[in-house]
Design a protein around this motif. Structure first.
Motif, PDB file in Angstrom:
ATOM      1  N   LEU A  53       0.782  -1.084  -0.085  1.00 39.72           N
ATOM      2  CA  LEU A  53      -0.035  -0.006   0.134  1.00 39.72           C
ATOM      3  C   LEU A  53       1.002   1.230  -0.167  1.00 39.72           C
ATOM      4  O   LEU A  53       1.547   1.401   0.703  1.00 39.72           O
ATOM      5  CB  LEU A  53      -0.796  -0.066   1.341  1.00 39.72           C
ATOM      6  CG  LEU A  53      -2.165  -0.377   1.222  1.00 39.72           C
ATOM      7  CD1 LEU A  53      -2.943  -0.355   2.613  1.00 39.72           C
ATOM      8  CD2 LEU A  53      -3.155  -0.030   0.044  1.00 39.72           C
ATOM      9  N   ASP A  54       0.893   1.860  -1.124  1.00 42.09           N
ATOM     10  CA  ASP A  54       1.476   3.142  -1.239  1.00 42.09           C
ATOM     11  C   ASP A  54       0.690   4.490  -0.689  1.00 42.09           C
ATOM     12  O   ASP A  54      -0.307   4.524  -0.999  1.00 42.09           O
ATOM     13  CB  ASP A  54       1.851   3.665  -2.624  1.00 42.09           C
ATOM     14  CG  ASP A  54       2.645   4.738  -2.720  1.00 42.09           C
ATOM     15  OD1 ASP A  54       2.786   5.468  -1.928  1.00 42.09           O
ATOM     16  OD2 ASP A  54       3.251   4.883  -3.864  1.00 42.09           O
ATOM     17  N   LEU A  55       0.994   4.840   0.428  1.00 43.86           N
ATOM     18  CA  LEU A  55       0.322   5.916   1.048  1.00 43.86           C
ATOM     19  C   LEU A  55       0.883   7.174   1.169  1.00 43.86           C
ATOM     20  O   LEU A  55       0.438   8.366   1.696  1.00 43.86           O
ATOM     21  CB  LEU A  55       0.098   5.484   2.589  1.00 43.86           C
ATOM     22  CG  LEU A  55      -0.258   4.123   2.919  1.00 43.86           C
ATOM     23  CD1 LEU A  55      -0.461   3.724   4.301  1.00 43.86           C
ATOM     24  CD2 LEU A  55      -1.840   3.901   2.455  1.00 43.86           C
ATOM     25  N   SER A  56       1.819   7.402   0.133  1.00 41.03           N
ATOM     26  CA  SER A  56       2.385   8.815  -0.083  1.00 41.03           C
ATOM     27  C   SER A  56       1.585  10.091  -0.434  1.00 41.03           C
ATOM     28  O   SER A  56       1.915  11.055   0.009  1.00 41.03           O
ATOM     29  CB  SER A  56       3.527   8.436  -1.305  1.00 41.03           C
ATOM     30  OG  SER A  56       3.157   8.375  -2.434  1.00 41.03           O
ATOM     31  N   THR A  57       0.431   9.675  -0.973  1.00 37.45           N
ATOM     32  CA  THR A  57      -0.691  10.789  -1.305  1.00 37.45           C
ATOM     33  C   THR A  57      -1.817  10.906  -0.667  1.00 37.45           C
ATOM     34  O   THR A  57      -2.647  11.395  -0.615  1.00 37.45           O
ATOM     35  CB  THR A  57      -0.861  10.770  -2.753  1.00 37.45           C
ATOM     36  OG1 THR A  57      -1.552   9.753  -3.047  1.00 37.45           O
ATOM     37  CG2 THR A  57       0.582  11.109  -3.724  1.00 37.45           C
ATOM     38  N   VAL A  58      -1.827  10.070   0.724  1.00 34.71           N
ATOM     39  CA  VAL A  58      -3.035  10.108   1.657  1.00 34.71           C
ATOM     40  C   VAL A  58      -2.706  11.578   2.499  1.00 34.71           C
ATOM     41  O   VAL A  58      -1.572  11.433   3.059  1.00 34.71           O
ATOM     42  CB  VAL A  58      -3.005   8.844   2.374  1.00 34.71           C
ATOM     43  CG1 VAL A  58      -4.058   8.907   3.460  1.00 34.71           C
ATOM     44  CG2 VAL A  58      -3.409   7.779   1.398  1.00 34.71           C
ATOM     45  N   ARG A  82       1.796 -10.551   3.875  1.00 32.26           N
ATOM     46  CA  ARG A  82       2.283  -9.581   4.659  1.00 32.26           C
ATOM     47  C   ARG A  82       1.428  -8.171   3.830  1.00 32.26           C
ATOM     48  O   ARG A  82       1.369  -8.235   2.592  1.00 32.26           O
ATOM     49  CB  ARG A  82       3.666  -9.312   4.645  1.00 32.26           C
ATOM     50  CG  ARG A  82       4.353 -10.398   5.309  1.00 32.26           C
ATOM     51  CD  ARG A  82       5.977 -10.555   5.031  1.00 32.26           C
ATOM     52  NE  ARG A  82       6.474  -8.894   5.333  1.00 32.26           N
ATOM     53  CZ  ARG A  82       7.502  -8.551   4.559  1.00 32.26           C
ATOM     54  NH1 ARG A  82       8.141  -9.502   3.750  1.00 32.26           N
ATOM     55  NH2 ARG A  82       7.866  -7.514   4.603  1.00 32.26           N
ATOM     56  N   LEU A  83       1.159  -7.306   4.567  1.00 31.32           N
ATOM     57  CA  LEU A  83       0.653  -6.099   4.040  1.00 31.32           C
ATOM     58  C   LEU A  83       1.804  -5.062   4.442  1.00 31.32           C
ATOM     59  O   LEU A  83       1.836  -4.829   5.555  1.00 31.32           O
ATOM     60  CB  LEU A  83      -0.801  -5.616   4.584  1.00 31.32           C
ATOM     61  CG  LEU A  83      -1.099  -4.222   4.271  1.00 31.32           C
ATOM     62  CD1 LEU A  83      -1.465  -4.392   2.728  1.00 31.32           C
ATOM     63  CD2 LEU A  83      -2.406  -3.834   4.933  1.00 31.32           C
ATOM     64  N   LEU A  84       2.345  -4.357   3.481  1.00 26.76           N
ATOM     65  CA  LEU A  84       3.647  -3.499   3.637  1.00 26.76           C
ATOM     66  C   LEU A  84       2.980  -2.076   3.156  1.00 26.76           C
ATOM     67  O   LEU A  84       2.870  -2.079   2.386  1.00 26.76           O
ATOM     68  CB  LEU A  84       4.706  -4.194   2.839  1.00 26.76           C
ATOM     69  CG  LEU A  84       6.078  -3.330   2.840  1.00 26.76           C
ATOM     70  CD1 LEU A  84       6.522  -3.592   4.472  1.00 26.76           C
ATOM     71  CD2 LEU A  84       7.186  -4.031   2.073  1.00 26.76           C
ATOM     72  N   LEU A  85       3.318  -1.306   4.284  1.00 24.65           N
ATOM     73  CA  LEU A  85       3.017   0.147   4.172  1.00 24.65           C
ATOM     74  C   LEU A  85       3.863   1.162   3.770  1.00 24.65           C
ATOM     75  O   LEU A  85       5.220   0.806   4.338  1.00 24.65           O
ATOM     76  CB  LEU A  85       2.198   0.669   5.213  1.00 24.65           C
ATOM     77  CG  LEU A  85       1.223  -0.281   5.892  1.00 24.65           C
ATOM     78  CD1 LEU A  85       0.897   0.680   7.306  1.00 24.65           C
ATOM     79  CD2 LEU A  85       0.122  -0.230   5.118  1.00 24.65           C
ATOM     80  N   HIS A  86       3.886   1.702   2.572  1.00 21.40           N
ATOM     81  CA  HIS A  86       4.989   2.724   2.185  1.00 21.40           C
ATOM     82  C   HIS A  86       4.604   4.206   2.296  1.00 21.40           C
ATOM     83  O   HIS A  86       3.315   4.619   2.038  1.00 21.40           O
ATOM     84  CB  HIS A  86       5.021   2.486   0.524  1.00 21.40           C
ATOM     85  CG  HIS A  86       5.732   0.985   0.422  1.00 21.40           C
ATOM     86  ND1 HIS A  86       6.937   1.038   0.396  1.00 21.40           N
ATOM     87  CD2 HIS A  86       4.904  -0.023   0.108  1.00 21.40           C
ATOM     88  CE1 HIS A  86       7.191  -0.663   0.003  1.00 21.40           C
ATOM     89  NE2 HIS A  86       5.677  -1.265  -0.162  1.00 21.40           N
ATOM     90  N   ASP A  87       5.264   4.898   2.898  1.00 17.12           N
ATOM     91  CA  ASP A  87       5.309   6.199   3.127  1.00 17.12           C
ATOM     92  C   ASP A  87       4.069   6.781   3.668  1.00 17.12           C
ATOM     93  O   ASP A  87       3.023   7.569   3.247  1.00 17.12           O
ATOM     94  CB  ASP A  87       5.454   6.987   1.917  1.00 17.12           C
ATOM     95  CG  ASP A  87       6.508   7.103   1.090  1.00 17.12           C
ATOM     96  OD1 ASP A  87       7.729   7.102   1.612  1.00 17.12           O
ATOM     97  OD2 ASP A  87       6.762   6.658  -0.073  1.00 17.12           O
ATOM     98  N   VAL A 108       5.662  -1.176   8.216  1.00 13.96           N
ATOM     99  CA  VAL A 108       6.022   0.074   7.133  1.00 13.96           C
ATOM    100  C   VAL A 108       7.411  -0.392   6.889  1.00 13.96           C
ATOM    101  O   VAL A 108       8.339  -0.593   7.325  1.00 13.96           O
ATOM    102  CB  VAL A 108       5.950   1.315   8.204  1.00 13.96           C
ATOM    103  CG1 VAL A 108       6.658   2.470   7.360  1.00 13.96           C
ATOM    104  CG2 VAL A 108       4.739   1.456   8.751  1.00 13.96           C
ATOM    105  N   ALA A 109       7.442  -0.228   5.486  1.00 13.14           N
ATOM    106  CA  ALA A 109       8.577  -0.336   4.488  1.00 13.14           C
ATOM    107  C   ALA A 109       9.765   0.898   5.097  1.00 13.14           C
ATOM    108  O   ALA A 109       9.515   1.750   5.558  1.00 13.14           O
ATOM    109  CB  ALA A 109       8.554  -0.090   3.087  1.00 13.14           C
ATOM    110  N   ALA A 110      11.027   0.203   5.086  1.00 11.54           N
ATOM    111  CA  ALA A 110      11.988   0.872   5.564  1.00 11.54           C
ATOM    112  C   ALA A 110      12.383   2.222   4.490  1.00 11.54           C
ATOM    113  O   ALA A 110      12.001   2.068   3.507  1.00 11.54           O
ATOM    114  CB  ALA A 110      13.375   0.031   5.809  1.00 11.54           C
TER     115      ALA A 110
END
Length: 110
Positions: A53-58, A82-87, A108-110
């Motif tokens: 899940l790219d959350l960079s624009t949330v 796994r659910l990996l959250l980005h930004d 959360v992704a590193a």
């Protein structure tokens, strides 16, 4: 009289290119809760050991929306995935900071 908050940004979800997952944009709150649930359902149905899940624009996550992420992550974990959250935005990070035990399923992704 206190000023009313501005309108929330509608939530949209678009598939990621090159890996299973979606990019969310907008706000995750009471007005967009159904859209978030639908997006998480679609993401959970994608094949792969890891979905992203790219959350960079949330712009914003309320606590109930963070809880929906936790449930989705726990459900995937129960399937050995796994659910990996980005930004993640500040609001999501703040809820995780306030409720670390309840949000332990989030990665959360590193």
């Amino acid at each position: 009289m206190t000023p009313s908050p501005g309108p929330t940004a509608p939530l949209t979800a678009l598939p990621l290119r090159g890996r299973p997952g979606a990019r969310l944009s907008g706000s995750c709150d009471l007005d967009t809760r159904q859209a978030l649930a639908g997006a998480l359902g679609v993401v959970a149905g994608m094949p792969g050991a890891v979905v992203h899940l790219d959350l960079s624009t949330v712009l914003f996550f309320d606590a109930a929306s963070v809880a929906a992420l936790v449930r989705a992550s726990a459900a995937l974990s129960g399937q050995g995935r796994r659910l990996l959250l980005h930004d993640p935005p500040y609001s999501l990070r703040k809820v995780v900071e306030m409720f670390p035990d309840e949000c332990a399923a989030l990665e959360v992704a590193a």
